[in-house]
Scaffold this motif. Structure first.
Motif, PDB file in Angstrom:
ATOM      1  N   LEU A  46      11.018   8.327 -14.768  1.00 21.86           N
ATOM      2  CA  LEU A  46      10.763   9.263 -15.857  1.00 21.86           C
ATOM      3  C   LEU A  46       9.270   9.395 -16.102  1.00 21.86           C
ATOM      4  O   LEU A  46       8.745  10.504 -16.272  1.00 21.86           O
ATOM      5  CB  LEU A  46      11.464   8.795 -17.129  1.00 21.86           C
ATOM      6  N   ALA A  47       8.552   8.274 -16.089  1.00 14.28           N
ATOM      7  CA  ALA A  47       7.104   8.316 -16.298  1.00 14.28           C
ATOM      8  C   ALA A  47       6.412   9.112 -15.201  1.00 14.28           C
ATOM      9  O   ALA A  47       5.504   9.907 -15.455  1.00 14.28           O
ATOM     10  CB  ALA A  47       6.539   6.892 -16.367  1.00 14.28           C
ATOM     11  N   SER A  48       6.861   8.913 -13.951  1.00 20.52           N
ATOM     12  CA  SER A  48       6.266   9.659 -12.838  1.00 20.52           C
ATOM     13  C   SER A  48       6.524  11.146 -12.965  1.00 20.52           C
ATOM     14  O   SER A  48       5.650  11.973 -12.708  1.00 20.52           O
ATOM     15  CB  SER A  48       6.824   9.138 -11.505  1.00 20.52           C
TER      16      SER A  48
ATOM     17  N   ALA B 101       3.772  11.567  -3.021  1.00 20.61           N
ATOM     18  CA  ALA B 101       3.590  11.007  -1.692  1.00 20.61           C
ATOM     19  C   ALA B 101       3.116  12.126  -0.766  1.00 20.61           C
ATOM     20  O   ALA B 101       3.543  13.267  -0.888  1.00 20.61           O
ATOM     21  CB  ALA B 101       4.901  10.415  -1.181  1.00 20.61           C
ATOM     22  N   GLY B 102       2.217  11.786   0.158  1.00 21.48           N
ATOM     23  CA  GLY B 102       1.730  12.796   1.098  1.00 21.48           C
ATOM     24  C   GLY B 102       0.219  12.785   1.187  1.00 21.48           C
ATOM     25  O   GLY B 102      -0.454  11.837   0.779  1.00 21.48           O
ATOM     26  N   ARG B 103      -0.315  13.888   1.720  1.00 23.58           N
ATOM     27  CA  ARG B 103      -1.755  13.970   1.979  1.00 23.58           C
ATOM     28  C   ARG B 103      -2.497  14.667   0.850  1.00 23.58           C
ATOM     29  O   ARG B 103      -2.077  15.713   0.356  1.00 23.58           O
ATOM     30  CB  ARG B 103      -2.026  14.720   3.293  1.00 23.58           C
ATOM     31  N   TYR B 104      -3.623  14.067   0.483  1.00 26.97           N
ATOM     32  CA  TYR B 104      -4.546  14.635  -0.493  1.00 26.97           C
ATOM     33  C   TYR B 104      -5.855  14.989   0.211  1.00 26.97           C
ATOM     34  O   TYR B 104      -6.312  14.252   1.095  1.00 26.97           O
ATOM     35  CB  TYR B 104      -4.834  13.634  -1.614  1.00 26.97           C
ATOM     36  N   VAL B 105      -6.459  16.108  -0.185  1.00 28.42           N
ATOM     37  CA  VAL B 105      -7.751  16.520   0.364  1.00 28.42           C
ATOM     38  C   VAL B 105      -8.685  16.824  -0.807  1.00 28.42           C
ATOM     39  O   VAL B 105      -8.387  17.685  -1.639  1.00 28.42           O
ATOM     40  CB  VAL B 105      -7.628  17.753   1.276  1.00 28.42           C
TER      41      VAL B 105
ATOM     42  N   VAL C   6      -0.897   9.079   0.712  1.00 27.12           N
ATOM     43  CA  VAL C   6      -0.260   8.154  -0.224  1.00 27.12           C
ATOM     44  C   VAL C   6       1.175   7.960   0.239  1.00 27.12           C
ATOM     45  O   VAL C   6       1.922   8.938   0.410  1.00 27.12           O
ATOM     46  CB  VAL C   6      -0.314   8.718  -1.659  1.00 27.12           C
ATOM     47  N   ASP C   7       1.572   6.727   0.471  1.00 26.20           N
ATOM     48  CA  ASP C   7       2.903   6.442   1.011  1.00 26.20           C
ATOM     49  C   ASP C   7       3.995   6.481  -0.057  1.00 26.20           C
ATOM     50  O   ASP C   7       5.105   6.962   0.209  1.00 26.20           O
ATOM     51  CB  ASP C   7       2.911   5.078   1.699  1.00 26.20           C
ATOM     52  N   LYS C   8       3.691   5.967  -1.241  1.00 23.15           N
ATOM     53  CA  LYS C   8       4.704   5.870  -2.287  1.00 23.15           C
ATOM     54  C   LYS C   8       4.385   6.851  -3.417  1.00 23.15           C
ATOM     55  O   LYS C   8       3.252   6.916  -3.873  1.00 23.15           O
ATOM     56  CB  LYS C   8       4.778   4.446  -2.828  1.00 23.15           C
ATOM     57  N   GLY C   9       5.388   7.583  -3.837  1.00 20.38           N
ATOM     58  CA  GLY C   9       5.202   8.529  -4.919  1.00 20.38           C
ATOM     59  C   GLY C   9       6.344   9.518  -4.974  1.00 20.38           C
ATOM     60  O   GLY C   9       7.373   9.355  -4.296  1.00 20.38           O
ATOM     61  N   ILE C  10       6.166  10.569  -5.736  1.00 23.98           N
ATOM     62  CA  ILE C  10       7.179  11.606  -5.860  1.00 23.98           C
ATOM     63  C   ILE C  10       7.300  12.327  -4.518  1.00 23.98           C
ATOM     64  O   ILE C  10       6.304  12.808  -3.983  1.00 23.98           O
ATOM     65  CB  ILE C  10       6.797  12.592  -6.965  1.00 23.98           C
ATOM     66  N   PRO C  11       8.488  12.421  -3.945  1.00 19.95           N
ATOM     67  CA  PRO C  11       8.627  13.079  -2.636  1.00 19.95           C
ATOM     68  C   PRO C  11       8.258  14.557  -2.710  1.00 19.95           C
ATOM     69  O   PRO C  11       8.479  15.223  -3.713  1.00 19.95           O
ATOM     70  CB  PRO C  11      10.124  12.902  -2.313  1.00 19.95           C
ATOM     71  N   TRP C  12       7.704  15.049  -1.599  1.00 19.26           N
ATOM     72  CA  TRP C  12       7.376  16.466  -1.501  1.00 19.26           C
ATOM     73  C   TRP C  12       7.604  16.914  -0.077  1.00 19.26           C
ATOM     74  O   TRP C  12       7.116  16.304   0.865  1.00 19.26           O
ATOM     75  CB  TRP C  12       5.935  16.746  -1.914  1.00 19.26           C
ATOM     76  N   THR C  13       8.337  17.990   0.085  1.00 21.17           N
ATOM     77  CA  THR C  13       8.597  18.563   1.407  1.00 21.17           C
ATOM     78  C   THR C  13       8.101  19.994   1.443  1.00 21.17           C
ATOM     79  O   THR C  13       8.418  20.784   0.546  1.00 21.17           O
ATOM     80  CB  THR C  13      10.108  18.526   1.735  1.00 21.17           C
TER      81      THR C  13
END
Length: 229
Positions: A6-8, A185-189, A220-227
């Motif tokens: 919920l916090a995420s 989760a995923g790539r940040y630029v 980032v390996d762990k976090g809210i999934p995104w596809t």
């Protein structure tokens, strides 16, 4: 819903509600992506998931120098359809790139500007190598110092693009530090731009200023999934 999830979710909603500022179409950048012992260098717009191609704007990038630990030890770079491909030696840490072969630009009768494009992939090393570089305060952390020629750069704008094509503009503090939120989760630029009023060159290559565009890419390996849809 568990309290942690919920916090995420609430954090993601709050971040997504922040102002999304449009970027000019000409504000292309170079950024690195890595998978194991191979890296790819892209030219385009991460926020639009846009990657220029050979036969088009990618051909404007003449000679990117990609290296691991030592700028003098450039790695072989192969030009592909929509990127430059680099094989990395086993055990390579963070990867960096310098493209300083672009010609100065400017309208006739005005002072010309020399573009220098820089990129880094990874946040394991806490040292600066590039002229303008976002350097982790601690390895693997979300706090960075924007360094310019060995000194922190205060009150500078930094743009962060997150995995769901979400963008936020931040500013470094008085010590040149900035902290990113990374709920997905995923790539940040991240991108930083600085104009240095130092002239150089000669003849047709003379310029009055240098414009540095520097990117930092990390996953980032762990976090809210995104596809990607």
């Amino acid at each position: 819903m568990p309290k942690r999830r919920l916090a995420s979710a609430l954090l993601a909603v709050a971040l997504a509600a922040a102002p999304l500022l449009a970027r000019p179409a000409a504000a292309h950048q170079l950024w690195l992506e890595r998978e194991g012992d191979s890296a790819r260098l892209y030219f385009g717009e991460p926020i639009e998931n846009q990657r220029e191609r050979s036969g088009g704007l990618l051909d404007r990038i003449p000679n990117p120098k990609v290296f691991a630990a030592d700028p003098a030890a450039a790695l072989p770079v192969q030009r592909r359809e929509d990127h430059f491909a680099i094989s990395l030696p086993r055990g390579t840490g963070d990867v960096r790139m310098i493209e300083d072969g672009l010609a100065p630009f400017g309208r006739p009768g005005t002072e010309k500007v020399k573009p220098v494009m820089l990129a880094r992939e990874g946040r394991a090393e806490t040292r600066q190598v590039l002229d303008l570089e976002l350097v982790p305060v601690a390895a693997g952390g979300n706090a960075f110092t924007l360094m310019l020629h060995g000194k922190p750069l205060p009150r500078a704008e930094v743009t962060l693009v997150a995995p769901p094509r979400w963008e936020r503009r931040l500013h470094t503090d008085a010590e040149g530090r900035v902290t990113f939120e990374t709920p997905w989760a995923g790539r940040y630029v991240a991108e930083a731009v600085h104009v240095d009023n130092t002239p150089g060159g000669s003849g047709d290559g003379a310029y009055a200023k240098v414009r540095y565009v520097s990117t930092l890419s990390f996953t980032v390996d762990k976090g809210i999934p995104w596809t990607e849809r």
